[in-house]
Design an enzyme around this catalytic site. Structure first.
Site, mmCIF file in Angstrom:
data_model
loop_
_atom_site.group_PDB
_atom_site.id
_atom_site.type_symbol
_atom_site.label_atom_id
_atom_site.label_comp_id
_atom_site.label_asym_id
_atom_site.label_seq_id
_atom_site.Cartn_x
_atom_site.Cartn_y
_atom_site.Cartn_z
ATOM 1 N N PHE A 154 0.808 -1.224 0.000
ATOM 2 C CA PHE A 154 0.000 0.000 0.000
ATOM 3 C C PHE A 154 0.836 1.266 0.000
ATOM 4 C CE2 PHE A 154 0.941 -0.526 4.513
ATOM 5 C CZ PHE A 154 1.205 0.775 4.909
ATOM 6 N N LYS A 178 -1.313 -8.008 -8.618
ATOM 7 C CA LYS A 178 -2.144 -7.970 -7.410
ATOM 8 C C LYS A 178 -1.600 -6.844 -6.533
ATOM 9 C CE LYS A 178 -3.231 -9.069 -2.985
ATOM 10 N NZ LYS A 178 -3.096 -7.964 -2.042
ATOM 11 N N GLU A 181 -4.992 -4.407 -1.297
ATOM 12 C CA GLU A 181 -6.427 -4.148 -1.192
ATOM 13 C C GLU A 181 -6.708 -2.840 -0.442
ATOM 14 O OE1 GLU A 181 -5.384 -7.192 2.081
ATOM 15 O OE2 GLU A 181 -4.662 -6.546 0.111
ATOM 16 N N ARG A 182 -5.669 -2.277 0.178
ATOM 17 C CA ARG A 182 -5.839 -1.005 0.887
ATOM 18 C C ARG A 182 -5.771 0.201 -0.052
ATOM 19 N NH1 ARG A 182 -1.989 -2.023 6.225
ATOM 20 N NH2 ARG A 182 -3.272 -3.644 7.181
ATOM 21 N N CYS A 286 9.937 1.551 3.311
ATOM 22 C CA CYS A 286 10.988 0.618 3.710
ATOM 23 C C CYS A 286 12.372 1.250 3.692
ATOM 24 C CB CYS A 286 10.967 -0.621 2.811
ATOM 25 S SG CYS A 286 11.415 -0.281 1.096
ATOM 26 N N GLU A 386 10.479 -3.426 12.870
ATOM 27 C CA GLU A 386 10.041 -2.426 11.898
ATOM 28 C C GLU A 386 8.679 -1.896 12.343
ATOM 29 O OE1 GLU A 386 9.800 -1.906 7.100
ATOM 30 O OE2 GLU A 386 8.937 -3.754 7.914
#
Length: 486
Positions: A154, A178, A181-182, A286, A386
């Site tokens: 996301f 893919k 979904e967020r 990241c 993290e």
């Protein structure tokens, strides 16, 4: 175009927008307000199978299209992305929450990845050596590998998909995407513009959903390779499951990026660099700096300036240009982050800037302000894990050697930065740090698209990273030809 109506997201398979065959959906809120802006399908295995079949059929002809022609097609896509930059940035801010400034920067980095893909004819060139033996020539040829897939997170809904499918398609493959979904709306727009550029149906297919889609991709025998970016546990799962099923896998994982601050640094630029790296995009990236190892000699002065500047940062809706820190992606993530802040306090770290205490004007969104801890050690969860939020830990070290040792003790090794004006310090840091991407006075050492992007240790599972020549090698197979003519 951004509207106020609640959208029902669809899949895109074989050149058409289609409803998922499943019935399960997930609400997509605007993180700045909590209001629902869309419903995304949690597609079942059957939708993935249809997408793969479409990609297989398209591969038969797309793989035969001359490489320069594929590149020209991508130029058309590149032009459309450039023409729609403002709209794309607004969609990112709407569904991801990051500020419009950060979103605009992401759009540009995504466009740069497509620019790389248009240069595929150069990057795919093979090698040849005549007369390797008497009358015998040797050569290496690169070919596409077939249907490939990408699973993206996301936090960079434009840049990371554009690391993957344009280069894979430029190399002659077809693609099943893919996305998270967020953040499904930006993915829709990327696919719309792709087909507006005139690509044949089935070359790119979009399947929205969650774990079922991931597992279906990893298990499908017709998918030859999988690219993934996400958290460390899921990256490990994707790598192990995908390779077990005979797939080529690149899985970019979590991070705990350190910056070492030397006494000879430019203090003003270093403070601004750390703020930008730690708190921009709400720390949800990241390559964010989450630990600063500051040498004792400059520690007090550095911390005083850092805290004073951080307290000036405004928190709120990303569409307000005065705000620097937008919301986190979901309420559940906000609660997780607050748990980490509470654990840091409980473990004895000194809370210098408390992101739990933000102005009431931010409303109902999922906000956590910039947070700074001092007195952190390696036994604390806030150093080990993290957090993926605007939370910065400070560790005081006596010298560069201790700063390098501290950085290398992390299980992650994605990025690392040194702030210094001493070339020898920079060289020592570069040669002894474990991280895969290193910055010298560069706040976020994420390389340009023509260089590979990949960390080390628990930050990366695989061999070849994304982008650059690594990306071309990942999306192609080579054939070595030895020939003699009579």
């Amino acid at each position: 175009m951004i509207t106020t109506e609640i959208k029902r997201v669809k899949n895109h398979i074989n050149g058409e927008w289609v409803e998922s065959t499943g019935t399960e959906v997930e609400a997509v809120p605007n993180p700045a307000t909590g209001k629902i802006i869309a419903y995304v399908p949690l597609s079942p295995k059957e939708d993935v199978e249809k997408a793969v079949e479409a990609a297989k059929a398209a591969y038969k002809t797309w793989s035969k299209v001359p490489v320069p022609n594929r590149s020209r097609q991508l130029y058309k896509y590149l032009q459309l992305l450039q023409e729609n930059k403002e709209e794309l940035a607004k969609i990112i801010t709407l569904e991801n929450g990051k500020t419009l400034t950060d979103a605009t920067g992401e759009v540009q980095r995504g466009i740069e990845a497509v620019e790389l893909a248009t240069s595929a004819p150069n990057l795919m060139m093979g090698q040849a050596l005549p007369n390797i033996a008497s009358g015998i020539d040797g050569s290496i040829w690169r070919y596409p590998i077939g249907v490939v897939a990408g699973i993206t997170p996301f936090n960079f809904p434009m840049m990371i998909p554009l690391w993957m499918f344009p280069l894979a398609i430029a190399c002659g493959n077809t693609f099943v995407l893919k996305t998270s979904e967020r953040t499904p709306l930006l993915a829709e727009r990327l696919v719309e513009l792709f087909y507006e550029a005139g690509f044949p149906k089935g070359v790119l297919n979009l399947v929205q959903g969650g774990k079922d889609v991931v597992n279906s991709i990893l298990e499908n025998k017709d998918i030859q390779a999988v690219s993934f970016v996400g958290s460390e546990p899921v990256a490990r799962y994707v790598y192990e499951t995908g390779t077990k099923n005979g797939k080529r896998v690149q899985a970019l994982a979590g991070a705990k990026n350190h910056a070492v601050v030397m006494p000879d640094c430019n203090l003003e630029k270093t403070v601004q660099g750390v703020i930008g790296s730690a708190f921009a995009s709400s720390g949800e990236r990241c390559m964010a700096c989450s630990v600063v190892a500051v040498v004792d000699e400059i520690a007090d002065e550095f911390i005083d300036v850092l805290v004073a500047e951080t307290k000036k940062l405004k928190v709120g809706d990303g569409f307000n240009e005065d705000n620097y820190v937008g919301p986190l992606i979901r309420e559940s993530h906000k609660e997780r982050v607050l748990g980490y802040i509470n654990s840091g306090v409980a473990d004895g770290a000194t809370l210098l800037v408390d992101g739990r205490k933000i102005n009431e004007e931010v409303g109902e969104g999922y906000f956590v302000g910039a947070t700074i801890f001092d007195g952190v050690n390696q036994e604390m969860k806030i150093w080990q894990d993290e957090i993926f939020a605007p939370v910065l830990s400070i560790v005081r070290v006596k010298d560069l050697e201790e700063g390098i040792k501290l950085t290398n003790q992390s299980k992650f090794a994605n990025g690392a930065v040194i702030y210094t004006s001493n070339g020898k310090h920079a060289q020592t840091f570069r040669d002894n740090i474990d991280a895969g991407m290193i910055g010298v006075n560069v706040n976020v050492p994420a390389p340009m698209a023509f260089f590979a992007f990949a960390g080390n240790k628990a930050s990366f599972f695989g061999d070849l990273g994304t982008n650059g020549t690594d990306g071309v090698q990942f999306y192609t197979r080579k054939k070595v030809v030895t020939e003699r003519w009579f």
